[in-house]
Design a protein around this motif. Structure first.
Motif, PDB file in Angstrom:
ATOM      1  N   GLY A 163       8.827  -8.459   1.082  1.00  0.00           N
ATOM      2  CA  GLY A 163       7.556  -8.612   0.390  1.00  0.00           C
ATOM      3  C   GLY A 163       7.624  -9.715  -0.639  1.00  0.00           C
ATOM      4  O   GLY A 163       8.491  -9.700  -1.518  1.00  0.00           O
ATOM      5  N   ALA A 164       6.734 -10.684  -0.515  1.00  0.00           N
ATOM      6  CA  ALA A 164       6.662 -11.795  -1.462  1.00  0.00           C
ATOM      7  C   ALA A 164       5.766 -11.381  -2.625  1.00  0.00           C
ATOM      8  O   ALA A 164       4.540 -11.511  -2.556  1.00  0.00           O
ATOM      9  CB  ALA A 164       6.117 -13.040  -0.771  1.00  0.00           C
ATOM     10  N   VAL A 208       1.964  -3.100  -4.492  1.00  0.00           N
ATOM     11  CA  VAL A 208       1.337  -2.829  -3.199  1.00  0.00           C
ATOM     12  C   VAL A 208       2.360  -2.954  -2.076  1.00  0.00           C
ATOM     13  O   VAL A 208       2.411  -2.118  -1.165  1.00  0.00           O
ATOM     14  CB  VAL A 208       0.159  -3.793  -2.954  1.00  0.00           C
ATOM     15  CG1 VAL A 208      -0.346  -3.673  -1.519  1.00  0.00           C
ATOM     16  CG2 VAL A 208      -0.969  -3.512  -3.928  1.00  0.00           C
ATOM     17  N   LEU A 209       3.186  -3.964  -2.138  1.00  0.00           N
ATOM     18  CA  LEU A 209       4.178  -4.190  -1.091  1.00  0.00           C
ATOM     19  C   LEU A 209       5.214  -3.077  -1.056  1.00  0.00           C
ATOM     20  O   LEU A 209       5.660  -2.659   0.016  1.00  0.00           O
ATOM     21  CB  LEU A 209       4.856  -5.545  -1.305  1.00  0.00           C
ATOM     22  CG  LEU A 209       3.909  -6.753  -1.175  1.00  0.00           C
ATOM     23  CD1 LEU A 209       4.601  -8.017  -1.679  1.00  0.00           C
ATOM     24  CD2 LEU A 209       3.446  -6.935   0.256  1.00  0.00           C
ATOM     25  N   THR A 210       5.568  -2.574  -2.223  1.00  0.00           N
ATOM     26  CA  THR A 210       6.515  -1.452  -2.287  1.00  0.00           C
ATOM     27  C   THR A 210       5.899  -0.209  -1.673  1.00  0.00           C
ATOM     28  O   THR A 210       6.539   0.493  -0.877  1.00  0.00           O
ATOM     29  CB  THR A 210       6.920  -1.186  -3.739  1.00  0.00           C
ATOM     30  OG1 THR A 210       7.582  -2.350  -4.267  1.00  0.00           O
ATOM     31  CG2 THR A 210       7.871   0.003  -3.827  1.00  0.00           C
ATOM     32  N   ARG A 211       4.648   0.066  -2.017  1.00  0.00           N
ATOM     33  CA  ARG A 211       3.974   1.244  -1.468  1.00  0.00           C
ATOM     34  C   ARG A 211       3.795   1.119   0.040  1.00  0.00           C
ATOM     35  O   ARG A 211       3.796   2.129   0.756  1.00  0.00           O
ATOM     36  CB  ARG A 211       2.613   1.440  -2.150  1.00  0.00           C
ATOM     37  CG  ARG A 211       2.695   1.903  -3.596  1.00  0.00           C
ATOM     38  CD  ARG A 211       1.351   2.458  -4.059  1.00  0.00           C
ATOM     39  NE  ARG A 211       0.284   1.485  -3.980  1.00  0.00           N
ATOM     40  CZ  ARG A 211      -0.041   0.649  -4.958  1.00  0.00           C
ATOM     41  NH1 ARG A 211       0.656   0.649  -6.095  1.00  0.00           N
ATOM     42  NH2 ARG A 211      -1.045  -0.195  -4.814  1.00  0.00           N
ATOM     43  N   THR A 212       3.632  -0.090   0.523  1.00  0.00           N
ATOM     44  CA  THR A 212       3.442  -0.308   1.953  1.00  0.00           C
ATOM     45  C   THR A 212       4.717  -0.050   2.742  1.00  0.00           C
ATOM     46  O   THR A 212       4.670   0.158   3.951  1.00  0.00           O
ATOM     47  CB  THR A 212       2.959  -1.750   2.202  1.00  0.00           C
ATOM     48  OG1 THR A 212       1.745  -1.953   1.479  1.00  0.00           O
ATOM     49  CG2 THR A 212       2.673  -2.008   3.664  1.00  0.00           C
ATOM     50  N   GLY A 213       5.849  -0.078   2.057  1.00  0.00           N
ATOM     51  CA  GLY A 213       7.107   0.215   2.742  1.00  0.00           C
ATOM     52  C   GLY A 213       7.911  -0.994   3.140  1.00  0.00           C
ATOM     53  O   GLY A 213       8.678  -0.947   4.104  1.00  0.00           O
TER      54      GLY A 213
END
Length: 215
Positions: A176-177, A186-191
């Motif tokens: 995730g950039a 958001v990128l962390t929550r997205t997995g």
């Protein structure tokens, strides 16, 4: 075994947030025959499909691509390739790691965003018209097929929920950039398999993830 690193374009290699918002506002102004400013756009407009944003503003029907190009031509003058990009691509090539871009942009707009010297450092570019758009994995798998790499030997660097979902569906390691559109949370929550807040040290991280031994 061929190793590969794929990148999303907007927000990852190119700082185009302002240009995307300006394009939406400019196109809406012309289509609706009234002034539309960036402040009139809904929250998250830069990561929302353009048809949804324009519908929110009251525009129904298909998007006139010539009109979109006209709005984009002026707006993309403010885009800049992030400073880390040429060096990172050069170092990956020197390590015999193939590189590519998988983007939702049309091929005819690619040169508005990437200068020729940067395009020349990429081994393949998959655009909107080449494969089913993300979050489908088709674009990533097409790029890997062109490069002769397998998902297990590849990394995809993206900045949105759709990017991370596409990587997961393709079986590719996702990075995730956090400097891009959606942000680290958001990128962390997205997995995402790994989230980086800044691109500092990106090359070393990517080489490690694709299994290139350190010097």
């Amino acid at each position: 075994m061929k190793r590969a690193v794929l990148f999303d374009l907007d927000g990852v290699l190119v700082d185009s947030r302002a240009a995307q918002l300006a394009t939406l506002a400019g196109f809406a102004t012309a289509a609706l025959d009234r002034r539309v400013t960036i402040d009139d756009l809904p929250p998250g407009a830069e990561t929302t499909p353009r048809a949804q944003v324009l519908a929110h503003l009251g525009l129904d029907g298909s998007i006139d691509e010539d009109g979109w190009d006209a709005a984009s031509a002026t707006a993309t003058l403010v885009t800049k390739v992030f400073p880390f990009v040429p060096e990172t691509l050069t170092e990956l090539r020197a390590a015999n790691v193939a590189t590519g871009v998988v983007t939702l942009r049309s091929r005819r707009r690619l040169h508005w965003l990437l200068p020729p010297d940067v395009i020349g450092l990429l081994d393949t570019v998959v655009c909107y018209e080449d494969a089913t758009p993300k979050p489908a994995p088709d674009g990533l798998l097409l790029a890997l097929d062109r490069l002769g790499a397998t998902p297990g030997s590849a990394v995809f660097v993206g900045d949105t929920d759709a990017d991370m979902r596409a990587a997961r569906a393709a079986g590719v390691t996702s990075v995730g950039a956090g400097w891009g559109f959606a942000g680290p949370d958001v990128l962390t929550r997205t997995g995402a398999d790994l989230v980086l807040s800044e691109p500092a040290g990106l090359t070393a991280v990517l080489l490690r993830l694709v299994g290139v031994p350190p010097n």
